[in-house]
Every structure is written in C-alpha cells, then in structure tokens.
Design an enzyme around this catalytic site. Structure first.
Site, PDB file in Angstrom:
ATOM      1  N   GLU A 196      65.323  43.450  63.424  1.00 54.70           N
ATOM      2  CA  GLU A 196      66.775  43.525  63.233  1.00 54.70           C
ATOM      3  C   GLU A 196      67.240  44.940  62.879  1.00 54.70           C
ATOM      4  O   GLU A 196      68.309  45.373  63.316  1.00 54.70           O
ATOM      5  CB  GLU A 196      67.218  42.550  62.144  1.00 54.70           C
ATOM      6  CG  GLU A 196      67.029  41.079  62.508  1.00 54.70           C
ATOM      7  CD  GLU A 196      65.603  40.585  62.299  1.00 54.70           C
ATOM      8  OE1 GLU A 196      64.762  41.362  61.797  1.00 54.70           O
ATOM      9  OE2 GLU A 196      65.313  39.425  62.642  1.00 54.70           O
ATOM     10  N   ARG A 252      76.773  27.250  64.917  1.00 57.56           N
ATOM     11  CA  ARG A 252      76.451  27.055  66.343  1.00 57.56           C
ATOM     12  C   ARG A 252      76.818  25.628  66.773  1.00 57.56           C
ATOM     13  O   ARG A 252      76.717  25.281  67.926  1.00 57.56           O
ATOM     14  CB  ARG A 252      74.952  27.287  66.573  1.00 57.56           C
ATOM     15  CG  ARG A 252      74.550  28.747  66.409  1.00 57.56           C
ATOM     16  CD  ARG A 252      73.067  28.934  66.653  1.00 57.56           C
ATOM     17  NE  ARG A 252      72.259  28.407  65.566  1.00 57.56           N
ATOM     18  CZ  ARG A 252      71.102  27.742  65.730  1.00 57.56           C
ATOM     19  NH1 ARG A 252      70.646  27.502  66.947  1.00 57.56           N
ATOM     20  NH2 ARG A 252      70.421  27.311  64.694  1.00 57.56           N
ATOM     21  N   SER A 296      68.297  30.232  70.408  1.00 59.11           N
ATOM     22  CA  SER A 296      69.170  29.642  69.397  1.00 59.11           C
ATOM     23  C   SER A 296      70.645  29.920  69.679  1.00 59.11           C
ATOM     24  O   SER A 296      71.497  29.087  69.400  1.00 59.11           O
ATOM     25  CB  SER A 296      68.813  30.197  68.014  1.00 59.11           C
ATOM     26  OG  SER A 296      67.455  29.987  67.740  1.00 59.11           O
TER      27      SER A 296
END
Lengths: 321, 297
Positions: free
Chosen positions: A64, A174, A43
C-alpha cells in the site's frame, strides 16, 4: 438536485457493482483515468477492469505504501489515479505516503477505502477502520466522503475525477445500504443534504447511519416529535452554514456515524457548533473502542450503531433543550 | 566518451561541489556530505544526459529526475541554478525564512524539482509513478531516481524494487548512492544492506556497479542502461560521503554537519583549488566548459 426515495427498503445494487461498473466506464471514457489496487481487485470488483485494461489498471500487490506514492507520481505525470484498498489499509497503513506524496506535494489521488467501520464484519478488528476519517480529515485540503448509498457513491466517484488538488478520500461499504436517493440525483461537494425537515432536533448523519436516522425520524414523528435529517456525506469540507442553520432552527443536534466519535463527523460538527452557534449536542458512534469480528448486525448491536440507541440519544438530547 | 567531454563534466561536477559547499557554509550547517557524494552523478545527468528545458521546467516531455534522498537538496539546487532554472543568488537563501530552497526537495517551491522528497522511501515510488505515466501517455522520456543507501532501510523501497520489474519500466534508472553511511553511523553498523547489486539483480533489475565519483563510469553505465529493454535498470554507485573534501570524508558521523568558519574556509579553499586546476586543464586543451548561468554573470 437530489430526490429522496427512502422508504426503508434496501438498494438493489451493491456498492461493489457500483464501483466496478463506474471505474470501468471512467477508464473507458477518459484516457487519463488509471486505477490502482493492492491485491484486492477481487474484493472491489475490478478484476474485469484489470484483465481488459492492463495498461491502465495496475495491481500493485500488497504494497500500500508504494501504491499510494506511485499514485502520486501518476497524478504528477498528468493522469487521474484512483486507488483502492480496505479502509484500514488505504488510510493508516500508508498514511505518510498519502500525507506527503499526495497531500503535501499536491498530487491529488482519489482513494476508495472500502468496508468502513462495522462493514468490515468477518474480517474483524484488524480490518475495521473507526479512525480513517479522523486521519484523512487531518490532511490539509483533503476531501472526506462518507457514502450513504450507491447513487451518491457513483456521483462522487465521477465528480472527484476532475479534482485538481487535495486528497479525495471516499469511504463506502461494498454491500447494499438503505436506498436514499433516486437515480440521477445530483449533489454538491461540501454541502449537506436535508433529507427530511423537522423543527425539534436535527440528526446529522453520514454513511450507513443515514438510513437509520431516517427510520428514527419516521418513528418519532408518530409521537409528534419533529426530527430534521441531514446527510452530511462530505465530512470535510464540512457544511458549516447548514450545521449553524440547523442549530438555530432546531436548537439541538445529534450526529450519527459508523466511526469513532473521536475525530469523525461528530467532532467536526461539534467544532462548528462551538465556534459558531453553541447548542446542546450528542455524538452517536463508536465510543473509543477497537473493532472486532462479527456480522454487521451483530457489530451494530455491539457498538450501539442501531436505531434504538440513536432514538435513546435523541430523547436524551431533547431533554437538554 | 572522449577525454574532452569527460573533463568538461568533471569541471561541471567541481562547480556543483563548490556551489553546494558555499550554500551550506553560508548557513553554517546542513546535509553537506550526502550532497557531495551525488555531485558527479548530477553533473552527468544535467550536463549531458537529460533532455530538459530549464526555461520550461514542467515541459511534459522532459526527462525527470527525482532525488528520493531529499536531503541532498543543496546539490540539486546548485545544479539547477547552474543550469539556469532560477537565479544563482537564490543559493544564498538555503533554509532561510521565505526561501524557495528548503533543506529537503519540494516541487512546489523550486523550479526544476520534479518531485517532493524527504520522507525517505517515497521518492522512488513516486518516481516509478512518473515513469509509468510516461508509458501510459506514450512519452518517450526517461525517469532518473536517486536513492540513498541508508534510505534502503525503508520497506517501501523494497516494494518499489518489486514494482518496477513487474511493470517492465525500462524507462527508469535507479541510482543507489552507496556511500556506506547513514545518520547514526555506517550502514553495516545500523542495518546492513549486504550486496545491493546482487539483491537488485535477484529482484529482476538490470544492475551495474560503478565508481560513483567517476563521471566517465557514470556516463557509460547510463548509456548501457538505456539499451536494456523490458526491465528497469539499477546502478549501484560506490561513493564517498563528503567526496571532494577530505576533512568531511574522514568525519565518522557526517550526515548532518556543523561547519565552523575555519572548516568552511578550509573546505572552500580545497574546492576552489581543485576547480582552478581543472579550469587550467580545460584551458590548456582548449575544451569548452558546459555552459552555466555563471557564464552570464
């Protein structure tokens, strides 16, 4: 210095490409730069970096919390870590690790939280951070950046490399935004950029709302309303001097952000005004709601993150002068 | 290891216990039993294994120790003071206003504390980051991480258990302080961990199980772990929360305790007598103790 090239057109290069190319360059030109991701390299565009430099780019898996504390350890070990996940997972999912192991223990990490606010689009409400700036602002000494375009994104990514203290949180889409700055533009952390001068009102915007603010200012200029536009890309530390200057010179402020109006840019500006130079102001942003699924355009409509809504709020604010 | 070295380490561990008890007794409350359970491990690490420079705490090529169960701060502080990182007199300031010795380890306050801990689960991850940094920088040093068994309730610990083998961090030893107790009771009652060694083995770790109150066993397990290549090592240490002071060992709930003046007196007496007895054994056998700051005072 920065040069404004805004003409309503969309930038040619998406921020995914900006990020992946910049990270590749940073890893290849500074032996201390390392990159961490939580199974989102595909991604963020960093698969090639991972394959080419497996000794410096680490895929931590969907962990995470561990990733953020590992990044703190890498920082303490003398390296310059960058870590990426979607904004939700880079902030609230691992908040205590960022707060304690990075912030409190003073191990600076550069965090890229992608898909801020409505940019999470089809990933929907679970992936849609309207609160990431609020969380990160609450960490002492943290720097929080809401990115307007790719030129600024690259500059910030390079600039924070040498940060010696404080969590560095960078939120950016993005995809492609409105083109705001000429390539090679230089900025200053903690300083807002006046993109367009004006005397009747100031719109202080950040992130994807900067282009909208410019569009609104241009449109209202045709009616003889003179709007100043500020890109407050460093939401923390806030450029309080500039906020006060705008309040003094234009008498009324509207903020605009792709974030909950609680805890983000609007609240930061409101605090600066109340404490220093109170003038009427209105916060434009997500009005205390959760995210939902949809295209960016549909979501902008759903949450009122549109030039039309911003124009309406500007007119309302002008009446309060 | 010869018996002489073992006795010297036992003596050092006994000193750490004594100073740790004194710190907490001086304050009247604290995380004493969980500090006592790791005293023998700290004695072995700082008394014989770690390549460190107390006069240069941040020497980049040093071995690193992260006390992920950050509430064992008092045991760490005793060890560091005895090693000369800071004056012994600091030990009487535990948790007092302006102290450099907070209840949970803080790297910004205490010389020799390599990483801040206290929010459980984070120290192991940060320790793995430090170990990974040693690899990236080509530093030939070790990272030792001490994790509480109660701490293994945290999901982050299991993320870290996955991460270290993936990265082949053979410069890491994680010690599990398996004292079988956590704040609200036994680990079995609160959230059973089962067979930690089997679980770590299944996660790809080189795993050993030892008596964590036995300096010889600890020393040999560390040596064995250092021969392992391409995977991290875990040492599950069966320990006793409160080890060395029977009265504390037998308390049902003993994570954070209050010490009455009587308890303090009794505990100090037990530890002082044990220490004096060991001192006598060292003298009889002409064994040189591990040098400490006390030699200079």
């Amino acid at each position: 210095m920065y040069k404004v090239i805004y003409d309503g057109s969309i930038e040619k290069k998406g921020h995914k490409a900006v990020f992946s190319e910049t990270m590749m360059d940073l890893v290849e030109t500074d032996p201390d730069v390392v990159y961490l991701d939580a199974d989102l390299m595909n991604s963020s565009g960093t698969m090639a970096l991972w394959k080419k430099h497996p000794d410096r780019a680490f895929n931590c898996g969907i962990c995470e919390a561990n990733m953020m504390a590992v990044a703190a350890g890498l920082s303490l070990g003398g390296l310059k870590p960058y870590a990426h996940s979607f904004g939700t997972f880079a902030s609230r999912r691992c908040y205590d690790q960022v707060f304690i192991s990075q912030g409190y223990a003073d191990n600076p990490v550069r965090i890229y939280g992608s898909d801020p606010g409505v940019c999470a689009a089809y990933n929907g409400g679970t992936h849609m951070p309207f609160e990431d700036m609020a969380l990160m602002r609450a960490i002492p000494q943290a720097c929080v950046f809401d990115i307007a375009d790719g030129v600024q994104f690259e500059w910030v990514l390079r600039k924070v490399k040498d940060a010696t203290s404080g969590v560095q949180y960078i939120r950016s889409t993005r995809k492609n935004n409105a083109a705001i700055y000429a390539p090679g533009s230089e900025f200053e952390i903690g300083k807002g950029n006046v993109l367009r001068d004006g005397t009747d009102l100031t719109i202080i915007a950040s992130g994807i709302m900067v282009g909208d603010a410019m569009a609104v200012a241009e449109s209202l200029a045709k009616e003889g309303i003179s709007i100043r536009v500020v890109d407050m890309f460093t939401v923390k530390p806030l450029d309080v001097d500039l906020v006060v200057k705008c309040a003094r010179e234009t008498g009324v402020i509207v903020t605009s952000e792709n974030h909950n109006i609680i805890g983000g840019l609007g609240e930061a500006v409101a605090t600066a005004l109340v404490e220093n130079y109170p003038v009427p102001m209105i916060r434009h942003g997500v009005e205390d709601r959760f995210g939902q699924v949809g295209s960016v355009d549909e979501l902008r409509e759903a949450y009122g993150l549109t030039p039309e809504k911003l124009t309406e709020l500007v007119r309302k604010a002008l009446q309060r002068k | 290891m010869d018996t002489r070295k073992e006795l010297a380490l036992k003596f050092f561990a006994s000193q750490i216990r004594l100073e740790t008890f004194r710190q907490v007794a001086n304050l009247g409350f604290g995380h004493l039993p969980g500090s006592l359970s790791v005293a023998d491990l700290l004695a072995v690490l700082y008394g014989s294994k770690m390549n460190i420079r107390p006069e240069e705490p941040n020497w980049p090529e040093r071995d690193i120790m992260v006390m992920s169960k950050g509430h064992a701060g008092p045991a760490v502080y005793s060890t560091l003071a005895l090693k000369g990182y800071f004056p012994m007199s600091w030990l009487s300031t535990l948790n007092k206003p302006g102290t450099r010795l907070p209840s949970h380890c803080d790297r910004l306050l205490t010389p020799g504390v390599d990483m801040t801990a206290g929010s459980l689960g984070q120290g192991i991850s940060a320790g793995l980051g430090l170990a990974l940094a040693q690899k990236v920088k080509g530093i030939d040093a070790k990272t030792y991480i001490i994790v509480g068994d109660g701490e293994c309730n945290e999901g982050e610990v299991w993320e870290a258990f996955l991460f270290a083998p993936q990265r082949k961090l053979d410069n890491v030893i994680v010690f599990i302080d398996r004292n079988l107790k956590q704040l609200d009771g036994t680990t079995a009652e609160v959230l059973a961990l089962g067979d930690m060694a089997a679980k770590l083995e299944a996660f790809g770790w080189h795993t050993q199980t030892i008596n964590g109150q036995d300096v010889l066993a600890i020393s040999e397990a560390i040596d064995a772990a250092h021969t392992v290549k391409d995977r991290p090592s875990a040492i599950v240490m069966n320990t006793i929360k409160g080890a060395g002071v029977k009265e504390l060992e037998e308390m049902e709930i003993n994570h954070h305790i209050r010490l009455s003046p009587d308890m303090s007196e009794r505990g100090m007496k037990v530890l002082e007598e044990a220490h004096a007895a060991l001192a006598e054994v060292l003298r009889e056998n002409n064994i040189t103790p591990i040098p400490t700051a006390l030699d200079r005072e």
